[in-house]
Scaffold this motif. Structure first.
Motif, short mmCIF file in Angstrom:
data_model
loop_
_atom_site.label_atom_id
_atom_site.label_comp_id
_atom_site.label_asym_id
_atom_site.label_seq_id
_atom_site.Cartn_x
_atom_site.Cartn_y
_atom_site.Cartn_z
N GLN A 172 40.39 8.67 41.68
CA GLN A 172 41.11 8.56 40.41
C GLN A 172 40.16 8.84 39.24
OE1 GLN A 172 40.21 5.97 42.26
NE2 GLN A 172 39.18 4.49 40.95
N PRO A 173 40.70 9.22 38.08
CA PRO A 173 39.85 9.41 36.90
C PRO A 173 39.09 8.14 36.55
CG PRO A 173 42.03 10.35 36.53
CD PRO A 173 42.11 9.60 37.82
N ALA A 174 37.89 8.30 36.03
CA ALA A 174 37.01 7.17 35.75
C ALA A 174 37.62 6.16 34.78
CB ALA A 174 35.68 7.68 35.20
N GLU A 175 38.54 6.61 33.95
CA GLU A 175 39.13 5.69 32.97
C GLU A 175 39.83 4.51 33.65
OE1 GLU A 175 43.20 7.21 31.38
OE2 GLU A 175 42.02 9.01 31.83
N TRP A 176 40.40 4.74 34.85
CA TRP A 176 41.08 3.66 35.56
C TRP A 176 40.07 2.65 36.10
CZ3 TRP A 176 46.16 3.01 35.12
CH2 TRP A 176 46.90 4.10 34.66
N THR A 177 38.95 3.15 36.57
CA THR A 177 37.88 2.28 37.04
C THR A 177 37.32 1.46 35.88
OG1 THR A 177 37.32 3.90 38.74
CG2 THR A 177 35.64 2.26 38.20
N ASP A 178 37.08 2.12 34.76
CA ASP A 178 36.55 1.43 33.58
C ASP A 178 37.52 0.37 33.07
OD1 ASP A 178 34.39 3.13 33.79
OD2 ASP A 178 35.11 4.52 32.23
N THR A 220 24.77 10.01 50.06
CA THR A 220 25.11 9.92 48.64
C THR A 220 26.62 9.86 48.46
OG1 THR A 220 25.10 12.33 48.41
CG2 THR A 220 23.05 11.16 47.94
N SER A 221 27.03 9.26 47.36
CA SER A 221 28.45 9.09 47.09
C SER A 221 29.09 10.40 46.64
CB SER A 221 28.64 8.04 46.00
OG SER A 221 29.99 7.98 45.59
N PRO A 222 30.23 10.77 47.21
CA PRO A 222 30.94 11.97 46.74
C PRO A 222 31.66 11.74 45.42
CG PRO A 222 32.18 10.91 48.48
CD PRO A 222 30.89 10.15 48.37
N VAL A 223 31.81 10.46 45.04
CA VAL A 223 32.47 10.12 43.77
C VAL A 223 31.61 9.05 43.07
CG1 VAL A 223 34.85 10.74 44.32
CG2 VAL A 223 33.94 8.57 45.15
N PRO A 224 30.46 9.44 42.54
CA PRO A 224 29.52 8.44 41.99
C PRO A 224 30.08 7.62 40.84
CG PRO A 224 28.87 10.69 41.41
CD PRO A 224 29.93 10.81 42.45
N HIS A 225 31.10 8.12 40.15
CA HIS A 225 31.70 7.33 39.07
C HIS A 225 32.55 6.19 39.62
CE1 HIS A 225 34.49 10.47 40.27
NE2 HIS A 225 35.49 9.84 39.67
N ASN A 226 32.94 6.26 40.90
CA ASN A 226 33.81 5.24 41.47
C ASN A 226 33.21 4.50 42.67
OD1 ASN A 226 35.93 5.64 39.68
ND2 ASN A 226 36.88 7.22 40.95
N MET A 227 32.15 5.04 43.27
CA MET A 227 31.54 4.41 44.44
C MET A 227 30.02 4.59 44.38
SD MET A 227 34.04 5.63 47.57
CE MET A 227 33.28 4.51 48.77
N ASP A 245 39.65 -1.20 42.76
CA ASP A 245 40.69 -1.73 41.87
C ASP A 245 41.25 -0.66 40.95
OD1 ASP A 245 40.34 -4.18 43.04
OD2 ASP A 245 39.25 -5.08 41.37
N GLY A 246 40.38 0.25 40.50
CA GLY A 246 40.86 1.35 39.68
C GLY A 246 41.82 2.25 40.44
N ALA A 247 41.54 2.46 41.74
CA ALA A 247 42.43 3.28 42.57
C ALA A 247 43.80 2.62 42.72
CB ALA A 247 41.80 3.51 43.93
N ILE A 248 43.79 1.29 42.90
CA ILE A 248 45.06 0.56 43.02
C ILE A 248 45.83 0.64 41.70
CG2 ILE A 248 46.09 -1.71 43.34
CD1 ILE A 248 43.80 -2.36 45.25
N ALA A 249 45.13 0.43 40.59
CA ALA A 249 45.80 0.49 39.29
C ALA A 249 46.38 1.88 39.03
CB ALA A 249 44.81 0.12 38.18
N TYR A 250 45.67 2.91 39.45
CA TYR A 250 46.15 4.28 39.30
C TYR A 250 47.43 4.50 40.10
CZ TYR A 250 46.15 9.40 39.44
OH TYR A 250 46.50 10.73 39.34
#
Length: 531
Positions: A172-178, A220-227, A245-250
């Motif tokens: 998901q976009p980083a905004e959901w994680t943030d 290395t993480s394929p999605v460093p902004h989320n993992m 949690d950001g993925a769930i919210a998305y």
């Protein structure tokens, strides 16, 4: 009746609002729960993805339907050649079709897991994209909402929607994680000391091998902004939870759009909605992170929210929660019961329609749960305790037997096996009785978990390659421990029980990369864009 089954891969119940999570991950799911019945003790009989959905739609345990894992003899659905459905054990979709229900799916599950029998549930099966998995909720909605709009004036249909967002990798976009990171702190367990201790737990998706993949390597993480790359500190753990949690919210955001579409079309009060998952996810329990590889509480327990128009929306508040011990194989007979359809005799679940109606119900005394993709394990779950028996550890460092008081110890940190011998004996007896009922009587087929111990659950991690990886990363003592655990008893006769089926993961991955590269080269030569 219109029915939508919302299948959210890897949706851990206690990370959602209806189950009391302290972060606002699922406000739209909560809106649905406010007029539904929420089931607190609902478990997949078999995990992870393929065994769970096979159990759900076949109405049978994996020990009976044949699917307890993801590969080879672990994943062979027991259905011989011939014509038409089995009369006493049809798939859920086939049973609904028998009484005139139009069944459809927006799901890439069959292609992702080569579970092509899954299509037998549906008269119409839609793939939202050309992907083979991990479709974005926006893409799933695009296809799902189009289907619903075209069938809004029709009655008697069943639509199965599969969403993938909470499954790794969190894309998901980083905004959901943030947004989730800013909403509230991450849970306090595991603390820094526990995380450091987890460095001695090995296996794919362990703290130091968070991204060890089925093809090896992957540091290395394929999605460093989320993992994060690994779980070496409390900060890494918080990073991981923020991503989950950001993925769930998305996903919940897009689920809200689904609900809004039903309102817009005027059918929200005429459409039943069932929201659940195939399995949960471990986040530090037993040293496993962001994976569903053990028959444990965090993996086997799944959410279940049932909205049934004219039934659940008028219930008093005290009837909106149910804590009976339930399996996901109970859902198929429950739907038949609510629709007034006969339940096939070959299904092994039991209807809990009375609970949906808000009536008093009696719970089973215990459940037996299985996992067969990363390890071979079976577990016994009573109201307070969880007993786990390991038959094959795969490449994960896990004890052969464990016993926990889940009520007092929700993260399963204190093994009571030696302290409670009488309780351990009772739990072993429950497991034995269940096994004899389903695999130890005349006419029963062999238990696929026990009959495949010679090969084991090695699809996601080849033991030889993984032991080499442990040595290459300075953990020779852990490699030796793995090799000792997988040592063949001296009295064992080395005769293949099944036709040899070595994992082809790396080979297939490499071949697809070659094909994609050849296609890209050809298109570039022709001056065409590469898709």
């Amino acid at each position: 009746m219109r029915i939508i089954y919302v299948d959210v891969d890897t949706l851990r119940a206690d990370h959602t609002t209806p189950y009391g999570y302290h972060r606002p991950t699922t406000p739209h799911l909560q809106k649905l729960a406010d007029k539904s019945v929420v089931f607190d003790r609902y478990y997949c009989s078999d995990s992870p993805c393929l065994p769970s959905r096979t159990a759900l739609t076949s109405g049978q345990f994996g020990i009976t339907n044949g699917v307890i894992g993801h590969y080879g003899a672990d994943a062979q659905f027991r259905l011989d050649s011939g014509h038409g459905p089995e009369p006493d054990r049809p798939l859920l979709g086939q049973r609904l079709q028998l009484d005139g229900y139009y069944t459809a799916a927006v799901s890439v599950f069959a292609e992702r897991h080569r579970a092509y029998w899954f299509h037998g549930n549906f008269r119409e099966s839609v793939r939202a994209t050309g992907n083979w998995g991990d479709e974005d909720a926006a893409d799933v909605n695009r296809a799902a909402l189009d289907w619903i709009r075209r069938h809004a004036e029709d009655d008697d249909w069943y639509l199965h929607l599969t969403y993938w967002d909470p499954h790794t990798d969190y894309t998901q976009p980083a905004e959901w994680t943030d947004r989730m990171a800013a909403s509230a702190p991450v849970q306090s367990w595991p603390d820094e000391e526990t995380i450091q201790e987890h460095a001695e737990i090995y296996g794919p998706r362990s703290a130091l091998d968070l991204h060890y993949s089925l093809t090896g390597g992957g540091g290395t993480s394929p999605v460093p902004h989320n993992m994060p790359d690994a779980i070496r500190s409390r900060a890494d753990f918080e990073h991981l939870i923020n991503g989950f949690d950001g993925a769930i919210a998305y996903w919940d955001h897009h689920f809200g759009r689904l609900l809004a579409t039903l309102e817009e079309l005027g059918i929200a009060d005429e459409t039943a909605i069932v929201v659940s998952a195939d399995h949960g996810e471990a986040f530090g329990e037993h040293g496993m992170y962001a994976e569903h590889g053990l028959a444990t509480e965090s993996v086997q327990r799944i959410p279940l929210v049932v909205y049934w128009p004219g039934v659940t929306d008028t219930l008093p508040a005290e009837a909106r929660r149910n804590d009976d011990l339930l399996y996901n194989i109970d859902l198929a007979p429950t739907l038949c019961d609510l629709l007034g359809l006969d339940v096939p005799e070959g299904w092994q679940g039991a209807s809990f329609a009375d609970a949906v109606r808000g009536e008093e119900t009696d719970s089973r005394p215990y459940l037996v749960l299985g996992h067969g993709a990363h390890t071979y394990q079976r577990a016994v779950r009573t109201r307070d305790h969880l007993y786990i028996r390991t038959y094959h550890p795969g490449c994960f460092r896990t004890p052969w037997e464990q016993l926990y008081d889940v009520t007092r110890d929700p993260y399963l940190t204190r093994d009571l096996l030696d302290e409670e011998p009488a309780l351990a004996g009772t739990m072993r007896s429950h497991l034995a009785e269940w096994w004899h009922e389903h695999a130890g009587r005349p006419g029963c087929l062999p238990d696929p978990m026990l009959s495949n111990l010679q090969a084991g659950p090695v699809y996601y991690a080849d033991p030889t390659r993984y032991a080499r990886h442990l040595r290459d990363t300075g953990r020779s003592h852990l490699a030796e421990d793995l090799e000792q655990r997988l040592a063949v008893p001296r009295g064992s006769v080395p005769v293949p029980w099944h036709a040899p089926a070595p994992p082809r993961s790396a080979e297939l991955f490499g071949r697809w990369m070659e094909i994609f590269q050849e296609r890209a080269t050809k298109k570039a030569t022709e001056g065409k864009s590469v898709r």
